[in-house]
Design a protein around this motif. Structure first.
Motif, mmCIF file in Angstrom:
data_model
loop_
_atom_site.group_PDB
_atom_site.id
_atom_site.type_symbol
_atom_site.label_atom_id
_atom_site.label_comp_id
_atom_site.label_asym_id
_atom_site.label_seq_id
_atom_site.Cartn_x
_atom_site.Cartn_y
_atom_site.Cartn_z
ATOM 1 N N HIS A 150 -27.191 4.446 -44.717
ATOM 2 C CA HIS A 150 -28.351 3.546 -44.609
ATOM 3 C C HIS A 150 -29.487 4.435 -44.113
ATOM 4 O O HIS A 150 -29.493 4.864 -42.956
ATOM 5 N N HIS A 181 -23.621 5.644 -38.568
ATOM 6 C CA HIS A 181 -24.623 4.594 -38.772
ATOM 7 C C HIS A 181 -25.214 4.205 -37.416
ATOM 8 O O HIS A 181 -24.927 4.819 -36.395
ATOM 9 N N GLU A 229 -31.227 4.840 -40.641
ATOM 10 C CA GLU A 229 -30.427 4.836 -39.406
ATOM 11 C C GLU A 229 -30.263 6.275 -38.919
ATOM 12 O O GLU A 229 -29.374 6.995 -39.353
HETATM 13 ZN ZN LIG Z 1 -25.575 1.273 -41.499
#
Ligand SMILES: [Zn+2]
Length: 357
Positions: free
Chosen positions: A41, A147, A44
């Motif tokens: 992601h 993450h 992040e």
């Molecule tokens: Zn994530």
């Protein structure tokens, strides 16, 4: 250490994406190998700065001939998401081309064999990226996917088959909590990393030395030099503890070994109450990550009709537990999750299966 550049073709002519991969060659073929990636992601970043702090430690170990198992590092795993801005706001969670979560839709293979991966040359760029990340990671004994949550404690998602064998890892990393899950139907990266081993004989799957986890390094705003340094030390301790790096001083301290070494909170995924908001509005939180709450305690007030009688709705804890996460923004729609409360029993809205990253 070797650096190479990966290229992912875009969805139209004339553009592509790149990301670097760093490889440390181990000196002992029998030692386990590791794969670390951050920012799947793409926004992040706590894991990205943790890897930035870890790299000099790995280079020092390499210069001193102390790296036994091969280590592959991808500090920024998602160049597509990294480049996505929509009306000035960064969008690193979903691929804008298809609205697919970058941490869903990984192929769940029947065996840890990259030959089984689908041919994604005709797929979209995010599918090509996912296939490439699996090609890079499958086969490593230790796979760490870094993450972060919105606002939260440091915690791990771990498949139930790897617990408590991974307690030493959780202790080494210094996380606060571990959430155990047992079935992935959505194709998270972690799911794609562990699922291929679930139907293999125990002596092949080697769950005693296998590690696969989604590491949630607190919240999206916790991009901080001191935390990054502490997280890098945690990752380094894990690599030493699991035999990839020799470090005599650390090995003899011995406090991070053994199945009972983790003293944090451990709970199955089904014990998480996500607390969907009953109304839309502004959130006034009464609790923050790390707080312990009793059943019936006030968690938050939603101001949905400001200044009007009955314009506030209160949300109470359905069970006793600890606050794992909450939202970083204070605007909410009805049905969106207010926070994660981990209790001692199955939550009333238990969402079965996969991790919630
Ligand atoms: Zn994530």
């Amino acid at each position: 250490m070797q650096k190479s550049i990966e290229r992912i073709a875009g969805d139209s002519e004339g553009h592509s994406y790149e990301f670097p991969v760093f490889r440390f060659e181990g000196t002992d073929k029998a030692a386990p190998s590791a794969y670390l990636q951050a920012a799947l992601h793409a926004g992040e970043l706590p894991g990205v700065v943790a890897i930035d702090a870890l790299m000099p430690m790995l280079e020092k170990a390499e210069a001193e001939g102390r790296i036994k198992g091969s280590i592959t590092v991808v500090p920024q795993a998602n160049p597509i998401g990294r480049a996505q801005y929509h009306f000035g706001e960064h969008q690193g969670r979903f691929y804008l081309g298809t609205r697919t979560n970058f941490n869903r839709g990984f192929p769940l293979l029947a065996a840890p064999d990259v030959e089984l991966l689908p041919d994604t040359t005709l797929g979209t760029a995010d599918q090509r990226l996912k296939t490439r990340l699996l090609q890079l990671s499958i086969g490593h004994d230790i796979v760490l996917d870094l993450h972060c949550d919105d606002e939260g404690l440091a915690y791990l998602y771990v498949h139930a088959s790897l617990w408590p064998a991974m307690a030493d890892c959780a202790a080494a990393m210094g996380v606060d909590a571990v959430i155990l899950w047992d079935e992935d139907t959505d194709g998270t990266f972690e799911g794609a990393s562990i699922t291929p081993y679930l139907n293999l004989p125990a002596e092949v799957a080697r769950f005693d030395r296998r590690v696969a986890t989604t590491v949630e390094y607190r919240g999206i705003l916790d991009v901080d030099g001191a935390l990054a340094g502490a997280d890098a030390e945690g990752l380094y301790r894990l690599l030493v503890g699991r035999g990839m790096i020799l470090d005599q001083a650390l090995s003899t301290s011995g406090s991070f070994t053994g199945p009972n070494s983790f003293t944090g909170f451990v709970a199955p995924l089904e014990n998480i109450d996500m607390m969907p908001a009953p109304r839309a509005g502004a959130v006034l939180y009464k609790v923050k990550p790390g707080d312990r709450v009793a059943k019936g305690a006030l968690l938050a007030t939603i101001v949905h009709a400001p200044g009007e009688a009955g314009g506030r709705t209160q949300v109470f804890a359905p069970q006793a537990g600890i606050i794992l996460t909450r939202r970083s923004r204070r605007i909410i729609r009805a049905g969106e999750d207010l926070l994660k409360l981990v209790g001692g029993r199955k939550s009333a809205d238990a969402r079965s299966g996969t991790l919630e990253d």
